[in-house]
Design a protein around this motif. Structure first.
Motif, PDB file in Angstrom:
ATOM      1  N   LYS A 159       6.139  44.543  12.135  1.00 38.53           N
ATOM      2  CA  LYS A 159       4.497  43.777  12.190  1.00 38.53           C
ATOM      3  C   LYS A 159       4.289  43.806  13.786  1.00 38.53           C
ATOM      4  O   LYS A 159       5.912  44.099  14.834  1.00 38.53           O
TER       5      LYS A 159
ATOM      6  N   SER B 215      11.327  46.393   7.058  1.00 41.12           N
ATOM      7  CA  SER B 215       9.796  46.832   8.233  1.00 41.12           C
ATOM      8  C   SER B 215       9.584  48.419   6.956  1.00 41.12           C
ATOM      9  O   SER B 215      10.376  49.339   7.278  1.00 41.12           O
TER      10      SER B 215
ATOM     11  N   THR C 275       3.024  50.922  13.106  1.00 38.61           N
ATOM     12  CA  THR C 275       2.819  49.212  13.537  1.00 38.61           C
ATOM     13  C   THR C 275       2.255  49.365  14.713  1.00 38.61           C
ATOM     14  O   THR C 275       2.267  50.288  14.978  1.00 38.61           O
TER      15      THR C 275
END
Length: 435
Positions: A326, A335, A389
């Motif tokens: 994030k 992730s 992201t």
């Protein structure tokens, strides 16, 4: 107050610094010598906005120190246990070895009247078991459970100014006293009107995992709608806007994309499911298995989109924007961004990736990838750009300027964070998830 914090990883380091900032005298204890050395020099071992300044001011004031010596906790009256509970290597359940080890070391040094406060995310029933251990090894001490609700990137604010406080305490005067002491610890938040829920151990444990399960479900729900939107021609972003106006649903966390990751949601919902099965109530949370599957499928979809747009992956030059799970974090645990980058590389793509904070961590995990410091460097000569992201540095890119650097103006927006019309007007072929 005099406070000790056992375990100074992400949760513990932030908690220790925030408690000192609130005026308490705090000692942080951990077995990791390198981590203790860094924190003692006011250097945060991970990226968290606001934490370096907090560490610097708190250590300079003398209210905060760090050590590997558990005996240092003897000077404290309130002891927070904030060690990690990772997913077990051989299954979905939480690994409680670090929690049990922390309690074993701590209980050698507590005194009657001390309050031990669990902050680690644990399976329901753990606090009750540990309370028996405390009663046997440290008579006169009391166990409370005070779950954390930190958002990475906002952890300092969430500790100093939480949106609620939950105390799981035993019945009787010991529990009432523990609640009063926690009110003193969080005096500024209590004075500001923060809601305080005083409850039993099991409820306090469930509050944390139930909150994570609900959030994960909401994210996977809108991603499930994105899957339907992709085969019907609907726009999931407009769908989310429309249903989000319903006050019973709300718009927050209804953002379709590559889904959730990090060190909490994925492992916590898996541990919750595992614990429910142990309790004979696996059917009650069986939907969480599907929540997890939907979440992981969205990563597959991004790889599929790149393959569709480029006619395959072999030799395709891919610019990956984002590596942390994030924005405003350097955390690459589970992730989606790093996972997708690795899958693309495994499929034969030539991946060049960047992230404002997570490159060092990603390089250790995935040395096969090429890393650069900026989006411009990543995009140079790229056949396709993939945003995974949603850092402001990426969502604010000028499509005309970036278009002058790439070989082909093709972008996959894995977070639905870009203005599709703006990018299309600049000559880009734009692919979003569920749009």
């Amino acid at each position: 107050m005099r406070i000790s914090v056992i375990g100074v990883g992400y949760l513990g380091a932030v908690h220790a610094a925030a408690m000192a900032d609130l005026g308490h005298t705090v000692v942080g204890v951990d077995v990791d010598e390198a981590k203790i050395a860094a924190l003692s020099e006011a250097r945060a071992p991970f990226f968290e906005p606001g934490l370096p300044d907090l560490l610097a001011s708190a250590t300079a004031s003398g209210r905060l120190r760090f050590t590997t010596d558990f005996a240092a906790v003897a000077d404290a009256d309130v002891h927070f246990v904030a060690v990690g509970t990772p997913q077990s290597a051989d299954g979905d359940a939480a690994d409680l070895r670090f929690v049990d080890a922390a309690f074993a070391s701590l209980l050698e040094h507590v005194s009657p009247g001390d309050v031990i406060v669990g902050k680690s995310t644990v399976p329901v029933g753990t606090a009750s078991r540990l309370a028996q251990v405390v009663a046997e090894r440290a008579p006169g001490a009391t166990l409370a459970w005070n779950p954390e609700f930190l958002r990475e990137g906002f952890a300092v604010k969430d500790t100093v100014s939480p949106d609620r406080l939950v105390y799981g305490v035993p019945e009787g005067e010991a529990g009432a006293r523990a609640a009063r002491i926690l009110d003193e610890v969080y005096a500024s938040a209590v004075a500001a009107g923060t809601p305080v829920i005083v409850t039993d151990y099991a409820t306090a444990e469930l509050v944390k995992v139930a909150a994570n399960a609900f959030l994960a479900t909401k994210i996977s729900f809108i991603n499930a709608m994105a899957e339907i939107a992709e085969v019907t021609g609907a726009d999931v972003t407009q769908l989310a806007d429309a249903i989000g106006h319903d006050a019973r649903i709300g718009r927050r966390f209804l953002n379709a994309g590559v889904g959730f990751g990090g060190g909490c949601l994925p492992k916590d919902i898996r541990a919750f499911s595992a614990r429910a099965r142990e309790l004979g109530r696996g059917d009650s949370v069986r939907f969480l298995d599907e929540v997890d599957k939907i979440n992981l499928r969205r990563r597959d979809r991004v790889v599929e989109l790149v393959r569709e747009e480029c006619g395959g992956l072999e030799g395709v030059r891919v610019a990956v924007l984002g590596l942390a799970f994030k924005p405003h974090s350097d955390d690459i645990r589970d992730s989606p961004a790093l996972d997708i980058a690795m899958r693309l590389a495994d499929g034969g793509a030539v991946v060049t990736a960047t992230d404002p904070e997570a490159i060092a961590n990603a390089r250790r995990r995935a040395p096969q990838l090429a890393f650069v410091e900026s989006a411009a460097e990543a995009a140079a000569g790229a056949d396709i750009v993939v945003l995974i992201t949603e850092w402001p540095e990426f969502t604010g890119l000028d499509p005309e300027e970036l278009g002058a650097l790439v070989s082909h103006r093709v972008v996959v927006d894995g977070r639905n964070a870009l203005d599709a019309e703006r990018w299309r007007s600049a000559g880009w072929r734009f692919r979003g998830l569920g749009r």
